[in-house]
Scaffold this active site. Sequence first.
Site, PDB file in Angstrom:
ATOM      1  N   ASP A  94     127.379  91.064  88.494  1.00  0.00           N
ATOM      2  CA  ASP A  94     127.016  91.345  89.705  1.00  0.00           C
ATOM      3  C   ASP A  94     126.458  92.490  89.482  1.00  0.00           C
ATOM      4  OD1 ASP A  94     129.385  91.278  90.942  1.00  0.00           O
ATOM      5  OD2 ASP A  94     127.973  90.116  92.643  1.00  0.00           O
ATOM      6  N   ASP A  97     130.577  98.710  90.678  1.00  0.00           N
ATOM      7  CA  ASP A  97     130.601  99.486  92.330  1.00  0.00           C
ATOM      8  C   ASP A  97     131.560 100.574  92.118  1.00  0.00           C
ATOM      9  OD1 ASP A  97     130.590 100.649  94.322  1.00  0.00           O
ATOM     10  OD2 ASP A  97     131.169  99.521  95.514  1.00  0.00           O
ATOM     11  N   PHE A 146     125.714  98.651 100.687  1.00  0.00           N
ATOM     12  CA  PHE A 146     125.391  97.766 100.808  1.00  0.00           C
ATOM     13  C   PHE A 146     124.723  97.064 100.547  1.00  0.00           C
ATOM     14  CE2 PHE A 146     127.290  93.661 102.480  1.00  0.00           C
ATOM     15  CZ  PHE A 146     128.168  93.126 101.550  1.00  0.00           C
ATOM     16  N   VAL A 147     124.656  96.123  99.724  1.00  0.00           N
ATOM     17  CA  VAL A 147     123.417  94.850  99.350  1.00  0.00           C
ATOM     18  C   VAL A 147     123.481  93.991  99.326  1.00  0.00           C
ATOM     19  CG1 VAL A 147     122.170  97.077  97.509  1.00  0.00           C
ATOM     20  CG2 VAL A 147     123.742  95.353  96.369  1.00  0.00           C
ATOM     21  N   ARG A 159     123.928  84.860  99.265  1.00  0.00           N
ATOM     22  CA  ARG A 159     123.676  84.450  97.618  1.00  0.00           C
ATOM     23  C   ARG A 159     122.476  83.971  96.998  1.00  0.00           C
ATOM     24  NH1 ARG A 159     128.489  85.901  95.767  1.00  0.00           N
ATOM     25  NH2 ARG A 159     130.672  84.766  97.724  1.00  0.00           N
TER      26      ARG A 159
HETATM   27  P1  IMP Z   1     134.072  97.576  92.364  1.00  0.00           P
HETATM   28  O1  IMP Z   1     135.440  96.689  91.735  1.00  0.00           O
HETATM   29  O2  IMP Z   1     134.376  98.367  93.180  1.00  0.00           O
HETATM   30  O3  IMP Z   1     133.504  97.953  91.044  1.00  0.00           O
HETATM   31  O4  IMP Z   1     133.517  96.110  93.196  1.00  0.00           O
HETATM   32  C1  IMP Z   1     133.018  95.364  92.034  1.00  0.00           C
HETATM   33  C2  IMP Z   1     132.521  93.959  93.312  1.00  0.00           C
HETATM   34  O5  IMP Z   1     132.788  94.251  94.380  1.00  0.00           O
HETATM   35  C3  IMP Z   1     131.610  93.182  92.545  1.00  0.00           C
HETATM   36  O6  IMP Z   1     131.610  91.762  92.143  1.00  0.00           O
HETATM   37  C4  IMP Z   1     131.198  92.561  94.125  1.00  0.00           C
HETATM   38  O7  IMP Z   1     132.209  91.111  94.569  1.00  0.00           O
HETATM   39  C5  IMP Z   1     131.945  93.415  95.413  1.00  0.00           C
HETATM   40  N1  IMP Z   1     130.715  94.310  95.702  1.00  0.00           N
HETATM   41  C6  IMP Z   1     130.864  96.291  95.236  1.00  0.00           C
HETATM   42  N2  IMP Z   1     129.595  96.584  96.001  1.00  0.00           N
HETATM   43  C7  IMP Z   1     128.566  95.111  96.595  1.00  0.00           C
HETATM   44  C8  IMP Z   1     127.655  95.571  97.388  1.00  0.00           C
HETATM   45  O8  IMP Z   1     127.079  96.142  97.664  1.00  0.00           O
HETATM   46  N3  IMP Z   1     127.636  93.847  97.989  1.00  0.00           N
HETATM   47  C9  IMP Z   1     127.790  92.800  97.854  1.00  0.00           C
HETATM   48  N4  IMP Z   1     128.920  92.980  96.816  1.00  0.00           N
HETATM   49  C10 IMP Z   1     129.583  94.144  96.363  1.00  0.00           C
HETATM   50 MG    MG Z   2     132.252  90.017  92.819  1.00  0.00          MG
END
Ligand code: IMP
Ligand code: MG
Length: 192
Positions: A94, A97, A146-147, A159
């Site tokens: 999805d 980040d 945060f979304v 969701r």
């Molecule tokens: P990363 O490991 O920091 O890239 O984060 C990825 C995971 O964090 C995603 O698969 C999401 O599950 C969660 N995540 C990161 N940002 C958001 C957000 O803004 N809303 C909801 N879930 C998020």
């Molecule tokens: Mg995820």
Amino acid sequence: MQVLIPEAEIRTRVRELGGRLSEQYQGRPLTILGVLTGSVVLLADLIRATSIPLRVALIEASSYSGARTRPGVLQIDSRLVPDLKGRDVVILDDIFDTGHTMSGLYDAVAAFEPASVRSAVLLWKSARTVVNLEPDYFCFQIPDAFVVGYGLDYNDEFRNLPYIGIPDDADLQEAVRRNPDGAGRTGPTAAP
Ligand code: IMP
Ligand code: MG
């Protein structure tokens, strides 16, 4: 809740992504590997926007920690993943980040000896990315907010929204009230 990306814009961009993948992977043994749970809505729409033979598979990634508002240790469960040896894999999540999740997924998928691996996401929070990796395909670059919606959750809620929204404090409190046993999610630091 503030709408960041309306449903119609998501539909347009997801269809474009389906078209691009169909061109670039034509004649190739493509497997789209959806990351549970956030990618399921995108996965369902994306595969219907493709026009080439492909396989669909699932992998689970989650960050567990005691604190609801801080990301924890990345856990990857690849028990559902079929044989990917010699296949072209697109890991579909999805959101990209910090990039830690996608980076860990690359390592987990590499163990299956695929022919190639690329990443695709709906959303890319590029200002927060810290890993030496970028998504190969993304539908939207978004600011550091945060979304939720279109598969993305807070405390297992939201969701099912058809758009991407930015929840306010009242939305977040309501999500916790409605779902006191929710798993809790990495969320905004000001979350209740
Ligand atoms: P990363 O490991 O920091 O890239 O984060 C990825 C995971 O964090 C995603 O698969 C999401 O599950 C969660 N995540 C990161 N940002 C958001 C957000 O803004 N809303 C909801 N879930 C998020
Ligand atoms: Mg995820």
